[in-house]
Design a protein around this motif. Structure first.
Motif, PDB file in Angstrom:
ATOM      1  N   TYR A 172      -2.745   9.441  -7.521  1.00 22.11           N
ATOM      2  CA  TYR A 172      -2.856   8.575  -8.326  1.00 22.11           C
ATOM      3  C   TYR A 172      -4.073   7.712  -7.792  1.00 22.11           C
ATOM      4  CZ  TYR A 172       1.801   9.579 -10.018  1.00 22.11           C
ATOM      5  OH  TYR A 172       2.984   9.903 -10.502  1.00 22.11           O
ATOM      6  N   PHE A 173      -4.869   7.280  -8.839  1.00 23.34           N
ATOM      7  CA  PHE A 173      -6.180   6.890  -8.560  1.00 23.34           C
ATOM      8  C   PHE A 173      -6.078   5.504  -9.146  1.00 23.34           C
ATOM      9  CE2 PHE A 173      -6.494  11.403  -8.514  1.00 23.34           C
ATOM     10  CZ  PHE A 173      -7.347  11.730  -7.552  1.00 23.34           C
ATOM     11  N   ILE A 174      -6.719   4.439  -8.361  1.00 25.82           N
ATOM     12  CA  ILE A 174      -6.583   3.050  -9.026  1.00 25.82           C
ATOM     13  C   ILE A 174      -8.003   2.365  -8.453  1.00 25.82           C
ATOM     14  CG2 ILE A 174      -5.797   0.900  -8.084  1.00 25.82           C
ATOM     15  CD1 ILE A 174      -3.538   2.959  -9.026  1.00 25.82           C
ATOM     16  N   GLU A 175      -8.315   1.637  -9.373  1.00 23.04           N
ATOM     17  CA  GLU A 175      -9.465   0.440  -9.240  1.00 23.04           C
ATOM     18  C   GLU A 175      -8.703  -0.884  -9.057  1.00 23.04           C
ATOM     19  OE1 GLU A 175     -11.523   0.506 -12.864  1.00 23.04           O
ATOM     20  OE2 GLU A 175     -12.747   2.095 -12.507  1.00 23.04           O
ATOM     21  N   GLY A 176      -9.165  -1.515  -7.976  1.00 24.33           N
ATOM     22  CA  GLY A 176      -8.543  -2.932  -7.559  1.00 24.33           C
ATOM     23  C   GLY A 176      -9.570  -3.708  -7.376  1.00 24.33           C
ATOM     24  N   LYS A 177      -9.143  -4.977  -7.517  1.00 26.88           N
ATOM     25  CA  LYS A 177     -10.280  -6.142  -7.233  1.00 26.88           C
ATOM     26  C   LYS A 177      -9.254  -7.364  -6.970  1.00 26.88           C
ATOM     27  CE  LYS A 177     -10.424  -7.967 -11.767  1.00 26.88           C
ATOM     28  NZ  LYS A 177     -11.420  -8.323 -12.831  1.00 26.88           N
ATOM     29  N   GLY A 178      -9.926  -8.154  -5.835  1.00 26.55           N
ATOM     30  CA  GLY A 178      -9.378  -9.117  -5.548  1.00 26.55           C
ATOM     31  C   GLY A 178     -10.182 -10.530  -5.551  1.00 26.55           C
ATOM     32  N   THR A 179      -9.295 -11.586  -6.068  1.00 27.60           N
ATOM     33  CA  THR A 179     -10.363 -12.888  -6.444  1.00 27.60           C
ATOM     34  C   THR A 179      -9.594 -14.037  -5.533  1.00 27.60           C
ATOM     35  OG1 THR A 179      -9.173 -13.353  -8.230  1.00 27.60           O
ATOM     36  CG2 THR A 179     -11.083 -11.860  -8.505  1.00 27.60           C
ATOM     37  N   VAL A 180     -10.375 -15.169  -5.229  1.00 24.69           N
ATOM     38  CA  VAL A 180      -9.866 -16.508  -4.989  1.00 24.69           C
ATOM     39  C   VAL A 180     -10.605 -17.340  -5.953  1.00 24.69           C
ATOM     40  CG1 VAL A 180      -9.988 -18.048  -3.168  1.00 24.69           C
ATOM     41  CG2 VAL A 180      -9.634 -16.069  -2.606  1.00 24.69           C
ATOM     42  N   ASN A 181      -9.714 -18.216  -6.438  1.00 25.81           N
ATOM     43  CA  ASN A 181     -10.130 -19.095  -7.830  1.00 25.81           C
ATOM     44  C   ASN A 181     -11.207 -18.648  -8.632  1.00 25.81           C
ATOM     45  OD1 ASN A 181      -8.662 -21.238  -6.474  1.00 25.81           O
ATOM     46  ND2 ASN A 181     -10.631 -21.512  -4.928  1.00 25.81           N
ATOM     47  N   GLY A 182     -10.800 -17.390  -9.035  1.00 21.49           N
ATOM     48  CA  GLY A 182     -11.600 -16.609 -10.294  1.00 21.49           C
ATOM     49  C   GLY A 182     -12.804 -15.845  -9.471  1.00 21.49           C
ATOM     50  N   LYS A 183     -13.235 -16.202  -8.304  1.00 22.24           N
ATOM     51  CA  LYS A 183     -14.434 -15.545  -7.558  1.00 22.24           C
ATOM     52  C   LYS A 183     -14.189 -14.141  -7.164  1.00 22.24           C
ATOM     53  CE  LYS A 183     -18.369 -17.711  -5.659  1.00 22.24           C
ATOM     54  NZ  LYS A 183     -19.056 -18.787  -4.689  1.00 22.24           N
ATOM     55  N   LEU A 184     -14.820 -13.233  -7.243  1.00 21.84           N
ATOM     56  CA  LEU A 184     -14.530 -11.994  -6.799  1.00 21.84           C
ATOM     57  C   LEU A 184     -15.022 -11.760  -5.251  1.00 21.84           C
ATOM     58  CD1 LEU A 184     -13.947  -8.945  -7.498  1.00 21.84           C
ATOM     59  CD2 LEU A 184     -16.511  -8.321  -7.543  1.00 21.84           C
ATOM     60  N   CYS A 185     -13.937 -11.296  -4.395  1.00 22.22           N
ATOM     61  CA  CYS A 185     -13.835 -11.308  -3.027  1.00 22.22           C
ATOM     62  C   CYS A 185     -14.045  -9.839  -2.486  1.00 22.22           C
ATOM     63  CB  CYS A 185     -12.767 -11.845  -2.461  1.00 22.22           C
ATOM     64  SG  CYS A 185     -12.636 -13.549  -2.717  1.00 22.22           S
ATOM     65  N   VAL A 186     -13.442  -8.845  -3.424  1.00 23.40           N
ATOM     66  CA  VAL A 186     -13.183  -7.652  -3.041  1.00 23.40           C
ATOM     67  C   VAL A 186     -13.083  -6.845  -4.214  1.00 23.40           C
ATOM     68  CG1 VAL A 186     -10.984  -7.539  -2.297  1.00 23.40           C
ATOM     69  CG2 VAL A 186     -12.410  -5.838  -1.085  1.00 23.40           C
ATOM     70  N   SER A 187     -13.636  -5.487  -4.201  1.00 20.13           N
ATOM     71  CA  SER A 187     -13.246  -4.289  -5.065  1.00 20.13           C
ATOM     72  C   SER A 187     -13.445  -3.062  -4.528  1.00 20.13           C
ATOM     73  CB  SER A 187     -14.354  -4.321  -6.118  1.00 20.13           C
ATOM     74  OG  SER A 187     -15.584  -4.156  -5.759  1.00 20.13           O
ATOM     75  N   ALA A 188     -12.653  -2.202  -4.832  1.00 13.90           N
ATOM     76  CA  ALA A 188     -12.220  -0.769  -4.202  1.00 13.90           C
ATOM     77  C   ALA A 188     -12.042   0.011  -5.354  1.00 13.90           C
ATOM     78  CB  ALA A 188     -11.869  -0.837  -2.876  1.00 13.90           C
ATOM     79  N   ASN A 189     -12.149   1.529  -4.932  1.00 17.51           N
ATOM     80  CA  ASN A 189     -11.467   2.644  -5.724  1.00 17.51           C
ATOM     81  C   ASN A 189     -10.687   3.157  -4.651  1.00 17.51           C
ATOM     82  OD1 ASN A 189     -12.974   1.899  -8.134  1.00 17.51           O
ATOM     83  ND2 ASN A 189     -14.246   3.557  -7.993  1.00 17.51           N
ATOM     84  N   PHE A 190      -9.321   3.532  -4.727  1.00 16.61           N
ATOM     85  CA  PHE A 190      -8.688   4.190  -3.867  1.00 16.61           C
ATOM     86  C   PHE A 190      -7.633   5.239  -4.674  1.00 16.61           C
ATOM     87  CE2 PHE A 190      -6.991  -0.240  -4.401  1.00 16.61           C
ATOM     88  CZ  PHE A 190      -5.596   0.167  -4.642  1.00 16.61           C
ATOM     89  N   SER A 191      -7.074   6.104  -3.505  1.00 21.49           N
ATOM     90  CA  SER A 191      -6.137   7.066  -4.252  1.00 21.49           C
ATOM     91  C   SER A 191      -4.935   7.127  -3.343  1.00 21.49           C
ATOM     92  CB  SER A 191      -6.790   8.359  -4.555  1.00 21.49           C
ATOM     93  OG  SER A 191      -7.191   8.848  -3.283  1.00 21.49           O
ATOM     94  N   PHE A 192      -3.947   7.690  -3.636  1.00 19.66           N
ATOM     95  CA  PHE A 192      -2.733   7.785  -2.881  1.00 19.66           C
ATOM     96  C   PHE A 192      -2.027   8.935  -3.461  1.00 19.66           C
ATOM     97  CE2 PHE A 192      -1.721   4.189  -5.405  1.00 19.66           C
ATOM     98  CZ  PHE A 192      -0.386   4.608  -5.879  1.00 19.66           C
ATOM     99  N   ALA A 193      -1.037   9.619  -2.399  1.00 18.33           N
ATOM    100  CA  ALA A 193      -0.286  10.482  -3.006  1.00 18.33           C
ATOM    101  C   ALA A 193       1.024  10.220  -2.848  1.00 18.33           C
ATOM    102  CB  ALA A 193      -0.649  11.972  -2.015  1.00 18.33           C
ATOM    103  N   LEU A 194       2.024  10.569  -3.622  1.00 20.77           N
ATOM    104  CA  LEU A 194       3.382  10.356  -3.614  1.00 20.77           C
ATOM    105  C   LEU A 194       3.825  11.634  -2.959  1.00 20.77           C
ATOM    106  CD1 LEU A 194       4.468   8.824  -7.149  1.00 20.77           C
ATOM    107  CD2 LEU A 194       4.556   7.993  -4.961  1.00 20.77           C
ATOM    108  N   ILE A 195       4.541  11.256  -1.849  1.00 26.75           N
ATOM    109  CA  ILE A 195       5.110  12.386  -0.853  1.00 26.75           C
ATOM    110  C   ILE A 195       6.804  12.435  -1.104  1.00 26.75           C
ATOM    111  CG2 ILE A 195       5.324  13.618   1.285  1.00 26.75           C
ATOM    112  CD1 ILE A 195       2.616  13.653  -0.124  1.00 26.75           C
ATOM    113  N   GLU A 196       7.411  13.258  -1.475  1.00 25.40           N
ATOM    114  CA  GLU A 196       8.827  13.165  -1.506  1.00 25.40           C
ATOM    115  C   GLU A 196       9.343  12.989  -0.197  1.00 25.40           C
ATOM    116  OE1 GLU A 196      12.651  16.017  -3.198  1.00 25.40           O
ATOM    117  OE2 GLU A 196      10.438  15.927  -4.469  1.00 25.40           O
ATOM    118  N   ARG A 197      10.439  11.951   0.010  1.00 23.86           N
ATOM    119  CA  ARG A 197      11.125  11.455   1.126  1.00 23.86           C
ATOM    120  C   ARG A 197      12.043  12.774   1.593  1.00 23.86           C
ATOM    121  NH1 ARG A 197      12.288   6.337  -1.680  1.00 23.86           N
ATOM    122  NH2 ARG A 197      10.240   5.246  -1.443  1.00 23.86           N
ATOM    123  N   GLU A 198      12.071  12.834   3.005  1.00 20.95           N
ATOM    124  CA  GLU A 198      12.761  14.070   3.304  1.00 20.95           C
ATOM    125  C   GLU A 198      14.350  13.407   3.625  1.00 20.95           C
ATOM    126  OE1 GLU A 198      11.075  15.715   6.669  1.00 20.95           O
ATOM    127  OE2 GLU A 198       9.322  16.162   5.330  1.00 20.95           O
TER     128      GLU A 198
END
Length: 139
Positions: free
Chosen positions: A113-139
């Protein structure tokens, strides 16, 4: 979702459950928030006398918020980070701030899964990043 509901979809527990709440607002978008009170473990040494939330913690908060998007798919799987790209840090997040997060699923390829994320404080952009993760079945 509050912290107890989040524990049902991600394996994080105190002190690594970093967001206060998260909500899925559409099929591919989630929002979350964390109020930085000042006594968090990650502020102890970052930096004495001038505490700011470390960038890696901000990225983890975005990842935890994104898990809400695929909550129903992660009922039998655990999401694991596979990449962080284009991370940009624009403003500092400090005690007293409410860090607001928005994550958007941009694509899915099998268990990845591929995600675009952003984080703000009071509407002001603090951080942005693209990231991915894998869903691994639990054992």
């Amino acid at each position: 979702m509050n912290k107890e509901e989040l524990k049902a979809i991600i394996p994080h527990r105190n002190s690594m459950l970093l967001i206060d709440e998260a909500t899925k607002i559409s099929e591919d978008t989630s929002v979350g928030k964390k109020t930085i009170v000042g006594d968090e473990w990650f502020l102890d040494g970052h930096f004495p006398g001038n505490p700011i939330v470390p960038g890696v913690i901000l990225c983890e908060m975005m990842a935890q918020t994104s898990a809400v998007i695929i909550a129903e798919k992660s009922a039998v799987s655990t999401p694991y980070f596979t990449s962080i790209e284009k991370a940009r840090f624009k403003e500092m997040v400090r005690p007293g701030d409410t860090f607001e997060i928005e994550c958007k699923l941009t694509r899915n390829r099998g268990m990845f899964y591929f995600i675009e994320g952003k984080g703000t404080v009071n509407g002001k952009l603090c951080v942005s990043a693209n990231f991915s993760f894998a869903l691994i079945e639990r054992e």
